[in-house]
Design a protein around this motif. Structure first.
Motif, mmCIF file in Angstrom:
data_model
loop_
_atom_site.group_PDB
_atom_site.id
_atom_site.type_symbol
_atom_site.label_atom_id
_atom_site.label_comp_id
_atom_site.label_asym_id
_atom_site.label_seq_id
_atom_site.Cartn_x
_atom_site.Cartn_y
_atom_site.Cartn_z
ATOM 1 N N PHE A 208 1.045 -1.140 0.087
ATOM 2 C CA PHE A 208 0.049 0.105 0.129
ATOM 3 C C PHE A 208 0.642 1.376 0.159
ATOM 4 N N ILE A 209 0.357 2.217 -0.701
ATOM 5 C CA ILE A 209 1.336 3.053 -0.768
ATOM 6 C C ILE A 209 0.390 4.993 -0.921
ATOM 7 N N GLY A 210 0.178 5.614 -0.934
ATOM 8 C CA GLY A 210 -0.615 6.425 -0.396
ATOM 9 C C GLY A 210 -0.039 8.056 0.109
ATOM 10 N N TRP A 211 -1.077 9.067 0.074
ATOM 11 C CA TRP A 211 -1.340 9.989 1.148
ATOM 12 C C TRP A 211 -1.836 10.341 2.538
ATOM 13 N N GLN A 212 -0.614 10.688 2.869
ATOM 14 C CA GLN A 212 -0.769 10.898 4.938
ATOM 15 C C GLN A 212 -0.870 12.505 4.683
ATOM 16 N N PRO A 213 -0.849 12.938 5.336
ATOM 17 C CA PRO A 213 -0.957 14.082 6.173
ATOM 18 C C PRO A 213 0.406 14.596 6.717
ATOM 19 N N GLY A 214 0.522 15.647 6.542
ATOM 20 C CA GLY A 214 1.914 15.734 6.411
ATOM 21 C C GLY A 214 2.991 15.647 6.353
ATOM 22 N N VAL A 215 2.824 14.808 4.896
ATOM 23 C CA VAL A 215 3.355 14.113 3.905
ATOM 24 C C VAL A 215 3.928 15.317 2.959
ATOM 25 N N ASN A 216 5.573 15.577 2.615
ATOM 26 C CA ASN A 216 5.886 16.173 1.597
ATOM 27 C C ASN A 216 5.234 15.531 0.003
ATOM 28 N N ILE A 217 4.458 16.725 -1.289
ATOM 29 C CA ILE A 217 4.678 16.372 -2.655
ATOM 30 C C ILE A 217 5.153 15.618 -3.182
ATOM 31 N N ASP A 218 5.920 16.136 -3.252
ATOM 32 C CA ASP A 218 7.703 16.222 -3.915
ATOM 33 C C ASP A 218 7.952 14.896 -3.512
ATOM 34 N N GLU A 219 8.005 14.474 -2.327
ATOM 35 C CA GLU A 219 8.292 13.215 -1.633
ATOM 36 C C GLU A 219 7.476 11.669 -2.239
ATOM 37 N N LEU A 220 6.136 12.299 -2.129
ATOM 38 C CA LEU A 220 4.619 11.389 -2.217
ATOM 39 C C LEU A 220 5.315 10.929 -3.433
ATOM 40 N N LYS A 221 4.930 11.960 -4.607
ATOM 41 C CA LYS A 221 4.961 11.362 -5.977
ATOM 42 C C LYS A 221 6.662 10.720 -5.863
ATOM 43 N N ASN A 222 7.193 10.792 -5.603
ATOM 44 C CA ASN A 222 8.665 10.128 -5.916
ATOM 45 C C ASN A 222 8.648 8.780 -5.093
ATOM 46 N N GLN A 223 7.773 8.716 -4.207
ATOM 47 C CA GLN A 223 7.573 7.288 -3.186
ATOM 48 C C GLN A 223 6.528 6.518 -4.441
ATOM 49 N N ILE A 224 5.879 7.547 -4.733
ATOM 50 C CA ILE A 224 4.407 6.545 -6.252
ATOM 51 C C ILE A 224 5.455 6.180 -7.258
ATOM 52 N N TRP A 225 5.898 7.223 -8.134
ATOM 53 C CA TRP A 225 6.934 6.910 -9.020
ATOM 54 C C TRP A 225 8.088 5.462 -8.795
ATOM 55 N N GLN A 226 8.115 5.511 -7.746
ATOM 56 C CA GLN A 226 9.967 4.217 -7.799
ATOM 57 C C GLN A 226 8.832 3.308 -6.864
ATOM 58 N N ALA A 227 7.352 3.273 -6.301
ATOM 59 C CA ALA A 227 7.323 1.695 -5.749
ATOM 60 C C ALA A 227 6.520 1.132 -7.529
ATOM 61 N N ILE A 228 5.804 1.923 -8.646
ATOM 62 C CA ILE A 228 5.807 1.844 -9.688
ATOM 63 C C ILE A 228 6.641 0.301 -10.641
ATOM 64 N N PHE A 260 -3.349 16.448 -8.515
ATOM 65 C CA PHE A 260 -3.142 15.077 -9.675
ATOM 66 C C PHE A 260 -2.543 14.666 -10.597
ATOM 67 N N VAL A 261 -2.221 13.512 -11.015
ATOM 68 C CA VAL A 261 -1.390 13.122 -11.738
ATOM 69 C C VAL A 261 -1.566 12.067 -13.177
ATOM 70 N N SER A 262 -1.136 12.860 -13.777
ATOM 71 C CA SER A 262 -2.035 12.434 -15.295
ATOM 72 C C SER A 262 -1.043 10.993 -15.746
ATOM 73 N N ILE A 263 -1.515 10.047 -16.253
ATOM 74 C CA ILE A 263 -1.238 8.881 -17.404
ATOM 75 C C ILE A 263 0.207 9.418 -17.945
ATOM 76 N N ASN A 264 0.327 10.648 -18.789
ATOM 77 C CA ASN A 264 1.210 10.392 -19.588
ATOM 78 C C ASN A 264 2.289 10.924 -18.603
ATOM 79 N N GLN A 265 2.160 11.539 -16.999
ATOM 80 C CA GLN A 265 3.293 12.124 -16.360
ATOM 81 C C GLN A 265 4.457 10.295 -16.044
ATOM 82 N N LEU A 266 3.217 9.668 -15.171
ATOM 83 C CA LEU A 266 3.587 8.259 -15.077
ATOM 84 C C LEU A 266 4.236 7.522 -16.001
ATOM 85 N N GLU A 267 4.308 7.631 -17.702
ATOM 86 C CA GLU A 267 4.421 6.904 -18.979
ATOM 87 C C GLU A 267 5.903 6.406 -18.806
#
Length: 807
Positions: A208-228, A260-267
């Motif tokens: 599981f991965i996702g947003w939590q209160p207080g999490v830095n957005i850039d860090e969250l994006k990086n986590q999602i990118w790396q997890a995928i 929001f993140v787009s599918i193009n951003q996650l390509e």
């Protein structure tokens, strides 16, 4: 499994007059056949859809996963939107199926329905593509081709984009892995989604991965990118949260409040995930058509989305039922259909009206549907079951390998190859003096002795040979002639006298016997020995040793026993044959050896010289598993010296006399025509290919057997049958591994080279193990079965049949 491609396009476009537009239907299927039809553009249907959509949105106006509104129960509106939605739903579905029941579509409908009547047609898949948004939004899954919704249980509709860019990657066989991304849950509760996915944890690996209160957005994006893009790969990408359609960025979904993140951003990370085995995506969120089309175009094979806004409670109900079907090992499309059927039930349809019309599966044509395979020993074992073609090949090889004549044929060629390898590598035996001297009564000896009848060899001639040999330093004389009949003539008496004289000179006499032993008028078993002259498989198999009684010893093993006792200093007190003895000589030897525990502890001979239990049991199956063989790869001149009988009698033979004290002397037929118990039986008609002497006779086979006993050269053959099964297992393992290699098709030639080198390595190891370890490993049959498995897999790949193994 039969499938159809159905393309629906708007033709004769006239923006000013919709009534002049038409819809073209093109149906195609595997054998390249096509049907086409044209219907009028469904203006009224599109209007009905708009009214239904309005009623749907108004009823589910709160807690949708497309627009964030304060959480709460569905309010009671001034307009009875529930009744309105049910009315519009009925109108929409009715109008939709009326349009598709047009007589112009009769041939297309009949072709699809007829496919359901064919045997073994569990599912008929229709891959639908539409070239316009208004047609794509229609509820095609509700098309009642053969009755009411889902009535036939055989037809299912999935959608496919009109343009697919990337090629799919073969799925990887492993315990299913699910990456779950939970979006912004500020206003919506996604706990039900979490619990539903967690219910699969015993049969899948879940992160599981996702947003939590207080999490830095850039860090969250990086986590999602790396997890995928995790190198371990994923099979399913699951998302719960807000999503929406976009025209240019392939759809978007929310990962945090207002982000929001787009599918193009996650390509890029998605392409890596697809390469690592990502097959499916499930977006339990709103308006996912553009998301699904983008993911399919990137290389995913199947995506489940909601085409409209979806209420949070509907989303919860959907994922709970959907995961239950996945847990039952149903494929992703069956799980979707099961869930929609539940929404069609009376109770659910009243609570969640029109919910069954919202989910859709987007899928690449003829792709393998994802399902959670049972993971464990049973599934592992099931994966090794052969396909129909593999089973036919394997069974054919096993039947062939079961036949003893074929085993003998393969054995001959295998030893012939071994002989060539031994010669090329110079790995010949190092003993200077062969342990056997073969005195052969050949045609020249018979001619010189003027013997006219060789049906029974002249006993007087045998007497001369015994007398001559007994004057040498030879300790052991073996006679490979049957002496079970005493005629009382002069020649018989001469032989009897010669034998007694040899014993007086402390020579050991060993006779060959068949059904009956040596006649007592020739020699007494109180001062001589005898052994069975039978050979196995035309001399190709070793006659094993059994010390349970004199009747169980072979001619060669009896000679070997005597030789060992006479040439080992531990037996200096060994008794010698005595003409005055009143007891059986073999029994005397047994009594002598018993206190030394020699026989019982098998110290005289290698354990391989005795039959093991598995070999004995294989006789019941008419097989000779692990039965030691005669090693004809050893050159005959390293096994025995041979000399014609006439030379023994007529010349000094100083060279032979120098070596004879270290050898066992065997008097044997030398290839004359009628030698043997039966006419000519002593001459082997079809000798092994590796045997390079002039003619293979019973005496030469006994010499090989004796040599093997004395040098412990006991080669144990691994049955072709066993190695075929092992090679099939290895071949299947390679197939399963390669099917999991995403880059295998591109590196096929490289793998061919790898396996060719590996096969060559096995060849060389087999040849060397034969010499160094006395183990014969088959080469041809296991190599053939491995390559056939490999090539069958290549052919299946070229026809797109891997991973389903459709035969």
């Amino acid at each position: 499994m039969k499938y159809f491609n159905l393309e629906v396009e708007i033709t004769s476009v006239n923006a000013d007059n919709l009534d002049k537009q038409n819809c073209s239907f093109k149906l195609s299927w595997q054998d390249s056949r096509r049907l086409s039809a044209t219907l009028k553009y469904p203006t009224k249907l599109i209007e009905n859809y708009a009214r239904w959509q309005n009623a749907y949105h108004n009823y589910y106006t709160q807690n949708s996963r497309g627009k964030v509104i304060d959480e709460g129960d569905i309010p009671a509106p001034e307009i009875d939107w529930l009744a309105k939605l049910n009315e519009e739903q009925k109108t929409l579905v009715t109008e939709f199926n009326e349009w598709l029941r047009d007589k112009n579509l009769y041939d297309i409908r009949e072709e699809i329905k007829n496919a359901t009547n064919k045997p073994n047609s569990h599912w008929i898949d229709i891959f639908l593509s539409c070239n316009s948004e208004e047609l794509a939004r229609l509820p095609w899954e509700a098309w009642e081709i053969s009755g009411s919704f889902g009535a036939s249980g055989k037809i299912r509709i999935s959608r496919t984009p009109t343009n697919i860019l990337e090629k799919p990657v073969q799925p990887i066989r492993r315990k299913a892995r699910i990456l779950t991304i939970i979006g912004d849950d500020n206003c919506l509760n996604f706990q039900a989604d979490r619990e539903a996915v967690k219910s699969l944890s015993q049969m899948t690996n879940i992160q599981f991965i996702g947003w939590q209160p207080g999490v830095n957005i850039d860090e969250l994006k990086n986590q999602i990118w790396q997890a995928i893009a995790d190198s371990n790969g994923w099979d399913i990408l699951f998302f719960a949260g807000h999503s929406d359609e976009t025209n240019l960025t392939g759809g978007q979904f929310s990962i945090a409040p207002g982000v929001f993140v787009s599918i193009n951003q996650l390509e890029n990370p998605l392409k890596i995930a697809i390469k690592n085995g990502l097959q499916a995506a499930i977006f339990n969120s709103c308006q996912g058509i553009s998301i699904a089309e983008s993911l399919i175009s990137l290389g995913l094979t199947q995506v489940v989305v909601m085409r409209e806004l979806i209420h949070n409670k509907v989303a919860h109900e959907f994922i709970i039922n959907f995961t239950q079907s996945l847990a039952a090992h149903k494929d992703i499309h069956e799980a979707l259909l099961d869930t929609c059927r539940i929404f069609c039930q009376t109770e659910k349809s009243l609570t969640y009206p029109s919910a069954y019309l919202i989910p859709s599966l987007f899928r690449r044509p003829n792709s393998e549907l994802f399902k959670i395979e049972p993971f464990g020993f049973k599934q592992w074992l099931k994966s090794y079951l052969p396909t129909t073609k593999e089973a036919i090949v394997l069974l054919s090889f096993l039947i062939i390998a079961w036949q003893l004549p074929m085993q003998q044929f393969l054995l001959d060629w295998r030893i012939f190859v071994q002989a060539i390898y031994r010669q090329l590598t110079g790995q010949n035996l190092t003993n200077k003096t062969p342990p056997v001297l073969l005195v052969e009564i050949d045609n020249e000896s018979i001619r010189k002795a003027k013997i006219t009848d060789t049906t029974i060899m002249d006993r007087g001639y045998l007497a001369k040979l015994v007398e001559e040999i007994s004057q040498s330093e030879a300790k052991i004389i073996g006679i490979d002639y049957l002496l079970d009949r005493f005629n009382g003539g002069e020649s018989d008496r001469l032989l009897a006298t010669a034998l007694q004289t040899a014993v007086k000179k402390q020579k050991w006499i060993v006779f060959a016997k068949y059904e009956y032993g040596v006649n007592s008028e020739f020699a007494s078993l109180n001062w001589s020995l005898e052994g069975d002259m039978t050979v196995l498989g035309d001399g190709r198999y070793l006659t094993t040793i059994d010390f349970s009684g004199s009747n169980d010893l072979t001619f060669a093993s009896m000679l070997a026993l005597v030789y060992q006792l006479n040439n080992d200093n531990k037996y200096n007190d060994l008794l010698l044959p005595n003409l005055e003895s009143k007891n059986d000589l073999f029994n005397q030897l047994s009594d002598y050896l018993e206190p030394k525990k020699v026989v019982k502890n098998e110290k005289l001979f290698s354990p391989a010289a005795r039959l093991n239990l598995l070999t004995i049991l294989s006789y019941w199956l008419r097989q000779m598993w692990l039965h030691p063989i005669v090693d004809f790869s050893i050159s005959y001149d390293q096994v025995y010296d041979s000399i014609p009988a006439w030379q023994i009698l007529e010349s000094n033979n100083s060279l032979i006399r120098d070596k004879i004290k270290e050898q066992v002397v065997i008097i044997a037929p030398g290839g004359y025509e009628n030698a043997g118990v039966k006419f000519g039986e002593d001459n082997i008609e079809h000798p092994p290919i590796a045997f390079r002497d002039e003619k293979l006779t019973g005496g030469k086979i006994h010499a090989y057997l004796l040599h093997h006993f004395l040098t412990n050269r006991l080669v144990v053959p691994i049955p072709d049958l066993w190695m075929i099964l092992m090679a099939a297992f290895l071949g299947k393992s390679v197939i399963l591994i390669l099917n999991d290699c995403t880059d295998y098709p591109q590196k096929h030639n490289r793998w061919v080279v790898v396996f060719a080198v590996g096969n060559l390595g096995y060849l060389m190891v087999s040849l060397q193990v034969y010499i160094s370890g006395a183990i014969l490993l088959p080469i041809l049959s296991p190599s053939a079965i491995f390559w056939i498995y490999f090539l069958l897999n290549k052919r299946m790949r070229s026809h797109g049949l891997c991973h389903g193994y459709t035969d």
